[in-house]
Every structure is written in structure tokens, then in C-alpha cells.
Motif scaffolding. Structure first.
Motif, short mmCIF file in Angstrom:
data_model
loop_
_atom_site.label_atom_id
_atom_site.label_comp_id
_atom_site.label_asym_id
_atom_site.label_seq_id
_atom_site.Cartn_x
_atom_site.Cartn_y
_atom_site.Cartn_z
N LYS A 38 0.84 -1.21 0.00
CA LYS A 38 0.00 0.00 0.00
C LYS A 38 0.87 1.25 0.00
O LYS A 38 0.57 2.21 -0.70
CB LYS A 38 -0.92 -0.01 1.22
N ALA A 39 1.95 1.21 0.78
CA ALA A 39 2.84 2.38 0.84
C ALA A 39 3.49 2.63 -0.52
O ALA A 39 3.66 3.77 -0.94
CB ALA A 39 3.91 2.17 1.90
N ASN A 40 3.80 1.56 -1.24
CA ASN A 40 4.39 1.69 -2.58
C ASN A 40 3.37 2.14 -3.61
O ASN A 40 3.72 2.61 -4.68
CB ASN A 40 4.97 0.35 -3.06
N GLY A 41 2.10 1.87 -3.31
CA GLY A 41 1.04 2.23 -4.25
C GLY A 41 0.94 1.28 -5.43
O GLY A 41 0.22 1.51 -6.38
N ASP A 75 -6.85 -4.31 -7.36
CA ASP A 75 -8.04 -3.51 -7.04
C ASP A 75 -8.49 -3.76 -5.60
O ASP A 75 -8.89 -2.85 -4.89
CB ASP A 75 -9.19 -3.85 -8.00
N GLU A 76 -8.44 -5.04 -5.21
CA GLU A 76 -8.88 -5.42 -3.85
C GLU A 76 -8.02 -4.69 -2.80
O GLU A 76 -8.52 -4.25 -1.77
CB GLU A 76 -8.75 -6.94 -3.70
N ILE A 77 -6.72 -4.56 -3.10
CA ILE A 77 -5.81 -3.89 -2.14
C ILE A 77 -5.87 -2.37 -2.34
O ILE A 77 -5.57 -1.60 -1.43
CB ILE A 77 -4.36 -4.43 -2.32
N GLY A 78 -6.29 -1.95 -3.53
CA GLY A 78 -6.38 -0.52 -3.81
C GLY A 78 -5.09 0.08 -4.31
O GLY A 78 -4.75 1.23 -3.99
N VAL A 79 -4.33 -0.71 -5.09
CA VAL A 79 -3.06 -0.20 -5.64
C VAL A 79 -2.99 -0.48 -7.14
O VAL A 79 -3.83 -1.19 -7.69
CB VAL A 79 -1.84 -0.87 -4.94
N GLU A 80 -1.98 0.09 -7.78
CA GLU A 80 -1.75 -0.14 -9.20
C GLU A 80 -1.16 -1.53 -9.40
O GLU A 80 -0.45 -2.03 -8.52
CB GLU A 80 -0.71 0.86 -9.74
N LEU A 81 -1.43 -2.11 -10.57
CA LEU A 81 -0.79 -3.39 -10.91
C LEU A 81 0.40 -3.12 -11.81
O LEU A 81 0.29 -2.44 -12.83
CB LEU A 81 -1.77 -4.32 -11.63
N GLU A 82 1.56 -3.65 -11.41
CA GLU A 82 2.75 -3.57 -12.26
C GLU A 82 3.06 -5.00 -12.69
O GLU A 82 2.97 -5.91 -11.87
CB GLU A 82 3.91 -2.98 -11.45
N ILE A 83 3.45 -5.19 -13.95
CA ILE A 83 3.73 -6.55 -14.43
C ILE A 83 5.16 -6.65 -14.91
O ILE A 83 5.61 -5.84 -15.73
CB ILE A 83 2.76 -6.95 -15.56
N THR A 84 5.89 -7.62 -14.40
CA THR A 84 7.23 -7.90 -14.91
C THR A 84 7.15 -9.14 -15.79
O THR A 84 6.83 -10.23 -15.32
CB THR A 84 8.22 -8.13 -13.74
N ASP A 85 7.38 -8.93 -17.09
CA ASP A 85 7.33 -10.01 -18.07
C ASP A 85 8.76 -10.53 -18.23
O ASP A 85 9.64 -9.78 -18.67
CB ASP A 85 6.78 -9.46 -19.39
#
Ligand code: ARG
Length: 258
Positions: A38-41, A75-85
Motif C-alpha cells: 500500500k505504501a508503494n502504491g 483492485d482489492e488492495i487498492g493499488v496499481e498493478l505492475e507486471i514484470t514479463d
């Protein structure tokens, strides 16, 4: 004066080093994991986006069943999703090095992986398929002596092609993806490819000169992995996954991405 500055600088460096180390440690610990996210967003998903319909690249962005699930977790946590491929065979090491929060990659649950990561509830069942040229008589197809293409580090590689319980491969060629393995089959360097059922079906859809058949290997189940002990995050993941499973959403997502 100069000397004091130097000592102060050394002290500062030491303090920084301790701080960095402490930071690393808290990154691997389960406690406070959600607060840190959450702190990282943002929350970071580790995957290998060459495994349609679970993860693939669409309009230069990762898409797929696992990506939609990961978005719901974010969304459940309320943060952005970042994806490492990244390369599939490095995902678990990356996760355990704290370079991502969870791995969602059509990842099969097995004892070896269970020893090093914690798995969510299982959300998909699958099995390994074999991709061969379309005129092949699959009922009598003999994998013995064949040059077999696999995605490195997958169950198709570790459990079938690379062990002799099932057959004795002539050679096992490991690629970064099953897509690459099929390209190599087209180039005549591989006789057949072993990969999970739905990705295999998708690959032959895109390459009609091949067919995919079920050789009858045991069933496998997919789950999301977190670092060992990260129950805070795992609880959220399980809550989201359970809802998807209960509402029949996984099947809907498979259709959407197929
Ligand atoms: N289910 C297989 C395994 O866990 C293959 C997964 C490959 N996933 C991917 N995203 N490329 O080994």
C-alpha cells in the motif's frame, strides 16, 4: 575538520548499508507485506507473457486470464498493478529475491515448488499436450528418440521431456517460450513440442499445419505463488481467487482470452 567529515561519511555509509539491509529483510518478510504494498502504491506480478490464454502480449501490453486475476488482486488492495514479463524459469528466484510480490504464470503446483514458495488455492486444472505435424497418427506416435521442444523450466520440460519414465527423448531443446519451440519445429529443428493443454490448443490454432493431442499425462493445477510465509498477501489472493472460482469467472476469462 576534514577528518571528522570523513568519519561522518564512513558512519553515514555504514548506516545506509544497515538501512538497506534492513530494508531488504523487511521486503522478504511476510509481516507488513500489505502495508508495504500500500505504501508503494503498487503490487508487482511476475509472469512470462508467452502462454496464451493465461498471459500474452496484446497491443504491447500483457493480457490474459492471470492478468485479469492480478488486476482484481490489485483492485482489492487498492493499488496499481505492475507486471514484470520475464523468463519463466527465473520467476521463482525473482519472487524469492523480493523482486515481485506474486507469481501468476499458469504456474503448476508441485512438491519442488511448494518447498520454496507458498501457493494459493488452485484455480485451473490442466495437463501436458504434445504438438505434432497435422498428418501425424497421434494414436501410434512414439516420443522415443524424438527431438522435443519445451519451454525451459516448465513441467513439460522437467517432468516429461527430461526424464525417462515416460520415454527416452532423442534430445530436449529448451526455449524461452513454447512459441519459440513451435517456430523451431517449423524450421525443422524440433520434431514435437510439449506444453500445457490450452496454450498448445492456442498454438495450433495459430499454426494450422500442426495438431495438439493429449498423451494422457497426469493432471496439473495452477495456483499463484508468494514468498514463503507471506500469509497477509496470500489471504487477499485467495479471497479474490475463491470469488472468481465460485462465480465461474475463470471459465469466462478463458473464453474471453481464447
Ligand atoms: N504449467 C507449466 C509450469 O508451471 C507451464 C507454465 C508456463 N507459464 C508461462 N507463463 N509461460 O511449469
Amino acid at each position: 575538520m576534514k577528518k571528522i567529515c570523513k568519519v561522518a561519511a564512513v558512519l553515514m555509509a555504514l548506516l545506509l548499508a544497515v538501512g538497506v539491509l534492513a530494508g531488504c529483510q523487511s521486503e522478504t518478510a511476510g509481516e507488513g507485506a500489505l502495508d508495504r504494498i500500500k505504501a508503494n502504491g503498487k503490487i508487482t506480478m511476475l509472469t512470462n507473457a508467452q502462454f496464451a490464454p493465461f498471459e500474452y502480449i496484446k497491443d504491447n501490453e500483457p493480457a490474459g486470464v492471470d492478468v485479469d486475476i492480478a488486476q482484481a488482486i490489485a483492485d482489492e488492495i487498492g493499488v496499481e498493478l505492475e507486471i514484470t514479463d520475464m523468463d519463466f524459469d527465473a520467476i521463482i528466484d525473482f519472487l524469492n529475491a523480493g523482486k515481485g510480490d506474486f507469481a501468476a504464470a499458469g504456474l503448476t503446483v508441485n512438491e519442488e515448488r511448494k518447498a520454496v514458495v507458498d501457493f494459493s488455492i488452485e484455480y485451473v486444472t490442466s495437463t501436458q499436450y504434445v504438438i505434432v505435424p497435422k498428418d501425424t497418427d497421434t494414436a501410434s506416435y512414439d516420443l522415443n528418440g524424438k527431438v522435443i521442444g519445451v519451454q525451459a523450466g516448465t513441467t513439460g520440460d522437467l517432468y516429461y521431456a527430461s526424464v525417462e519414465d515416460y520415454f527416452k527423448a532423442g534430445d530436449v531443446k529448451r526455449y524461452k517460450s513454447a512459441v519459440d519451440a513451435v517456430a523451431e519445429m517449423k524450421a525443422g529443428r524440433v520434431d514435437c513440442v510439449i506444453i500445457d493443454e490450452l496454450p498448445a490448443k492456442k498454438l495450433v490454432e495459430e499454426n494450422p499445419e500442426y495438431i495438439a493431442y493429449d498423451p494422457g499425462y497426469p493432471p496439473e493445477s495452477y495456483a499463484i505463488a508468494v514468498q514463503k510465509g507471506n500469509t497477509e498477501l496470500l489471504d487477499v489472493i485467495n479471497k479474490v481467487l475463491q470469488k472468481f472460482v465460485d462465480e465461474g469467472k475463470i471459465d469466462e476469462l478463458v473464453v474471453k482470452h481464447s
